[in-house]
Design a protein around this motif. Sequence first.
Motif, PDB file in Angstrom:
ATOM      1  N   SER A   1       0.842  -1.191   0.000  1.00 30.95           N
ATOM      2  CA  SER A   1       0.000   0.000   0.000  1.00 30.95           C
ATOM      3  C   SER A   1       0.876   1.239   0.000  1.00 30.95           C
ATOM      4  CB  SER A   1      -0.932   0.026   1.217  1.00 30.95           C
ATOM      5  OG  SER A   1      -0.198   0.163   2.403  1.00 30.95           O
ATOM      6  N   VAL A   2       0.305   2.320  -0.490  1.00 23.79           N
ATOM      7  CA  VAL A   2       0.948   3.625  -0.418  1.00 23.79           C
ATOM      8  C   VAL A   2      -0.154   4.648  -0.177  1.00 23.79           C
ATOM      9  CG1 VAL A   2       0.927   3.985  -2.940  1.00 23.79           C
ATOM     10  CG2 VAL A   2       2.542   5.250  -1.528  1.00 23.79           C
ATOM     11  N   ASP A   3       0.131   5.582   0.704  1.00 23.96           N
ATOM     12  CA  ASP A   3      -0.799   6.657   1.050  1.00 23.96           C
ATOM     13  C   ASP A   3      -0.079   7.963   0.717  1.00 23.96           C
ATOM     14  OD1 ASP A   3      -2.872   8.131   2.055  1.00 23.96           O
ATOM     15  OD2 ASP A   3      -2.824   7.229   4.051  1.00 23.96           O
ATOM     16  N   TYR A   4      -0.104   8.352  -0.581  1.00 22.38           N
ATOM     17  CA  TYR A   4       0.677   9.490  -1.051  1.00 22.38           C
ATOM     18  C   TYR A   4      -0.052  10.814  -0.785  1.00 22.38           C
ATOM     19  CZ  TYR A   4      -2.447   9.708  -5.082  1.00 22.38           C
ATOM     20  OH  TYR A   4      -3.560   9.828  -5.879  1.00 22.38           O
ATOM     21  N   GLY A   5       0.693  11.888  -0.880  1.00 22.07           N
ATOM     22  CA  GLY A   5       0.115  13.217  -0.705  1.00 22.07           C
ATOM     23  C   GLY A   5       0.753  14.216  -1.649  1.00 22.07           C
ATOM     24  N   ASP A   6       0.225  15.428  -1.650  1.00 29.04           N
ATOM     25  CA  ASP A   6       0.781  16.476  -2.511  1.00 29.04           C
ATOM     26  C   ASP A   6       1.402  17.619  -1.707  1.00 29.04           C
ATOM     27  OD1 ASP A   6      -1.512  17.718  -1.557  1.00 29.04           O
ATOM     28  OD2 ASP A   6      -2.010  18.642  -3.473  1.00 29.04           O
ATOM     29  N   ARG A   7       1.566  17.398  -0.414  1.00 33.04           N
ATOM     30  CA  ARG A   7       2.180  18.404   0.456  1.00 33.04           C
ATOM     31  C   ARG A   7       3.403  17.800   1.135  1.00 33.04           C
ATOM     32  NH1 ARG A   7      -2.290  20.696  -0.402  1.00 33.04           N
ATOM     33  NH2 ARG A   7      -3.548  22.219   0.549  1.00 33.04           N
ATOM     34  N   ASP A   8       4.295  18.687   1.584  1.00 38.00           N
ATOM     35  CA  ASP A   8       5.501  18.271   2.289  1.00 38.00           C
ATOM     36  C   ASP A   8       5.148  17.285   3.397  1.00 38.00           C
ATOM     37  OD1 ASP A   8       8.310  18.540   2.651  1.00 38.00           O
ATOM     38  OD2 ASP A   8       7.920  19.735   4.450  1.00 38.00           O
ATOM     39  N   PRO A   9       5.804  16.175   3.501  1.00 35.93           N
ATOM     40  CA  PRO A   9       7.113  15.821   2.955  1.00 35.93           C
ATOM     41  C   PRO A   9       7.073  15.136   1.589  1.00 35.93           C
ATOM     42  CG  PRO A   9       6.474  14.147   4.522  1.00 35.93           C
ATOM     43  CD  PRO A   9       5.366  15.181   4.505  1.00 35.93           C
ATOM     44  N   TRP A  10       5.898  14.993   0.977  1.00 38.34           N
ATOM     45  CA  TRP A  10       5.817  14.383  -0.347  1.00 38.34           C
ATOM     46  C   TRP A  10       6.392  15.339  -1.382  1.00 38.34           C
ATOM     47  CZ3 TRP A  10       4.797   9.403  -1.190  1.00 38.34           C
ATOM     48  CH2 TRP A  10       4.239   8.682  -0.137  1.00 38.34           C
ATOM     49  N   PRO A  11       7.016  14.838  -2.448  1.00 35.43           N
ATOM     50  CA  PRO A  11       7.643  15.710  -3.449  1.00 35.43           C
ATOM     51  C   PRO A  11       6.612  16.492  -4.262  1.00 35.43           C
ATOM     52  CG  PRO A  11       7.823  13.403  -4.109  1.00 35.43           C
ATOM     53  CD  PRO A  11       7.233  13.417  -2.730  1.00 35.43           C
ATOM     54  N   ALA A  12       6.728  17.811  -4.251  1.00 36.70           N
ATOM     55  CA  ALA A  12       5.788  18.681  -4.966  1.00 36.70           C
ATOM     56  C   ALA A  12       5.902  18.521  -6.478  1.00 36.70           C
ATOM     57  CB  ALA A  12       6.036  20.135  -4.572  1.00 36.70           C
ATOM     58  N   GLY A  13       7.066  18.122  -6.967  1.00 36.21           N
ATOM     59  CA  GLY A  13       7.284  18.010  -8.409  1.00 36.21           C
ATOM     60  C   GLY A  13       6.394  17.008  -9.110  1.00 36.21           C
ATOM     61  N   ALA A  14       5.818  16.070  -8.363  1.00 31.05           N
ATOM     62  CA  ALA A  14       4.958  15.051  -8.976  1.00 31.05           C
ATOM     63  C   ALA A  14       3.510  15.513  -9.090  1.00 31.05           C
ATOM     64  CB  ALA A  14       5.017  13.765  -8.157  1.00 31.05           C
ATOM     65  N   ASP A  15       3.206  16.710  -8.647  1.00 34.94           N
ATOM     66  CA  ASP A  15       1.828  17.192  -8.572  1.00 34.94           C
ATOM     67  C   ASP A  15       1.464  18.100  -9.747  1.00 34.94           C
ATOM     68  OD1 ASP A  15      -0.725  17.612  -7.579  1.00 34.94           O
ATOM     69  OD2 ASP A  15      -0.097  19.160  -6.175  1.00 34.94           O
ATOM     70  N   GLY A  16       1.227  17.503 -10.915  1.00 40.58           N
ATOM     71  CA  GLY A  16       0.735  18.245 -12.072  1.00 40.58           C
ATOM     72  C   GLY A  16       1.790  18.802 -13.000  1.00 40.58           C
ATOM     73  N   SER A  17       3.058  18.562 -12.710  1.00 36.20           N
ATOM     74  CA  SER A  17       4.145  19.117 -13.528  1.00 36.20           C
ATOM     75  C   SER A  17       4.457  18.273 -14.760  1.00 36.20           C
ATOM     76  CB  SER A  17       5.417  19.230 -12.688  1.00 36.20           C
ATOM     77  OG  SER A  17       5.920  17.930 -12.404  1.00 36.20           O
ATOM     78  N   GLY A  18       3.945  17.052 -14.776  1.00 32.66           N
ATOM     79  CA  GLY A  18       4.309  16.106 -15.831  1.00 32.66           C
ATOM     80  C   GLY A  18       5.242  15.035 -15.317  1.00 32.66           C
ATOM     81  N   ALA A  19       5.834  15.267 -14.142  1.00 37.88           N
ATOM     82  CA  ALA A  19       6.665  14.241 -13.502  1.00 37.88           C
ATOM     83  C   ALA A  19       5.747  13.282 -12.746  1.00 37.88           C
ATOM     84  CB  ALA A  19       7.661  14.889 -12.541  1.00 37.88           C
ATOM     85  N   THR A  20       6.251  12.109 -12.446  1.00 39.18           N
ATOM     86  CA  THR A  20       5.487  11.120 -11.693  1.00 39.18           C
ATOM     87  C   THR A  20       6.027  11.038 -10.274  1.00 39.18           C
ATOM     88  OG1 THR A  20       7.002   9.339 -12.314  1.00 39.18           O
ATOM     89  CG2 THR A  20       5.077   9.687 -13.745  1.00 39.18           C
ATOM     90  N   LEU A  21       5.274  10.355  -9.435  1.00 40.69           N
ATOM     91  CA  LEU A  21       5.755   9.981  -8.107  1.00 40.69           C
ATOM     92  C   LEU A  21       6.501   8.670  -8.319  1.00 40.69           C
ATOM     93  CD1 LEU A  21       5.653  10.768  -5.123  1.00 40.69           C
ATOM     94  CD2 LEU A  21       3.581   9.391  -4.927  1.00 40.69           C
ATOM     95  N   ALA A  22       7.807   8.677  -8.096  1.00 41.04           N
ATOM     96  CA  ALA A  22       8.655   7.540  -8.465  1.00 41.04           C
ATOM     97  C   ALA A  22       9.425   7.028  -7.258  1.00 41.04           C
ATOM     98  CB  ALA A  22       9.642   7.956  -9.566  1.00 41.04           C
ATOM     99  N   LYS A  23       9.459   5.709  -7.118  1.00 38.01           N
ATOM    100  CA  LYS A  23      10.212   5.067  -6.052  1.00 38.01           C
ATOM    101  C   LYS A  23      11.696   5.269  -6.342  1.00 38.01           C
ATOM    102  CE  LYS A  23       8.316   1.858  -3.780  1.00 38.01           C
ATOM    103  NZ  LYS A  23       8.345   0.448  -3.676  1.00 38.01           N
ATOM    104  N   ILE A  24      12.444   5.742  -5.350  1.00 38.59           N
ATOM    105  CA  ILE A  24      13.881   5.985  -5.498  1.00 38.59           C
ATOM    106  C   ILE A  24      14.621   4.663  -5.663  1.00 38.59           C
ATOM    107  CG2 ILE A  24      15.950   6.873  -4.341  1.00 38.59           C
ATOM    108  CD1 ILE A  24      13.961   8.864  -2.896  1.00 38.59           C
ATOM    109  N   ASP A  25      14.312   3.700  -4.816  1.00 37.13           N
ATOM    110  CA  ASP A  25      14.903   2.365  -4.863  1.00 37.13           C
ATOM    111  C   ASP A  25      13.753   1.385  -5.033  1.00 37.13           C
ATOM    112  OD1 ASP A  25      16.024  -0.139  -4.405  1.00 37.13           O
ATOM    113  OD2 ASP A  25      16.794   0.341  -2.411  1.00 37.13           O
ATOM    114  N   ARG A  26      13.707   0.716  -6.149  1.00 43.04           N
ATOM    115  CA  ARG A  26      12.576  -0.171  -6.452  1.00 43.04           C
ATOM    116  C   ARG A  26      12.398  -1.286  -5.432  1.00 43.04           C
ATOM    117  NH1 ARG A  26      15.603  -2.811 -11.593  1.00 43.04           N
ATOM    118  NH2 ARG A  26      17.007  -4.103 -10.356  1.00 43.04           N
ATOM    119  N   ASP A  27      13.431  -1.560  -4.635  1.00 40.25           N
ATOM    120  CA  ASP A  27      13.336  -2.619  -3.637  1.00 40.25           C
ATOM    121  C   ASP A  27      13.001  -2.095  -2.241  1.00 40.25           C
ATOM    122  OD1 ASP A  27      13.872  -4.638  -5.505  1.00 40.25           O
ATOM    123  OD2 ASP A  27      16.018  -4.281  -5.348  1.00 40.25           O
TER     124      ASP A  27
END
Length: 182
Positions: free
Chosen positions: A124-150
């Motif tokens: 599960s993941v409970d993501y958000g669009d406010r700090d501490p979540w990365p703002a760059g993934a919120d409508g900029s064209g970037a995605t919310l991406a796992k830094i380390d896939r493992d």
Amino acid sequence: RRRDSRLPALEPLEPRRMLDSTVVFNEIMYNPPGEDEALEWIELHSQMAVDVDLSEWSLDDGVRFEFPAGTTLAGAGYLVVAKDPVALEAATGIRGALGPFAGQLANAGDRIELRNKSDRLMDSVDYGDRDPWPAGADGSGATLAKIDRDSGSEQVESWTASAQIGGTPGRENFPPAPAAAE
């Protein structure tokens, strides 16, 4: 009864919820640029070297999708589930996405669950669009991406905005840089 002072004192451990799935969330396009919510997608990654049968597994909570019988995620592979696979392919060229999923990924944040065919919570993941979540993934064209896939999906520290506009659906999020020729 007297306690032996030579024995170390034991402290109780706080309760921890550990998920033991080897299939995890890896990348999420929850707020595509512009107004086209049909371009939302979720990517799963298999942390195992062997194929995983996802038949009758499901995405739940924020969106709903049941994987059809015969769905297999290749060992160490990636699988994209889209809000509208046809619209996603037309807009981005991404082929082979499963879907459509019902519901939508909330732009302000949402919870997504991966459940096996016995309805057991696997990730599960409970993501958000406010700090501490990365703002760059919120409508900029970037995605919310796992830094380390493992890494685990529940920890905010596991996530950042993708380095590429549109993300890397079906591929590693942050591939190593090619070695310089000598």
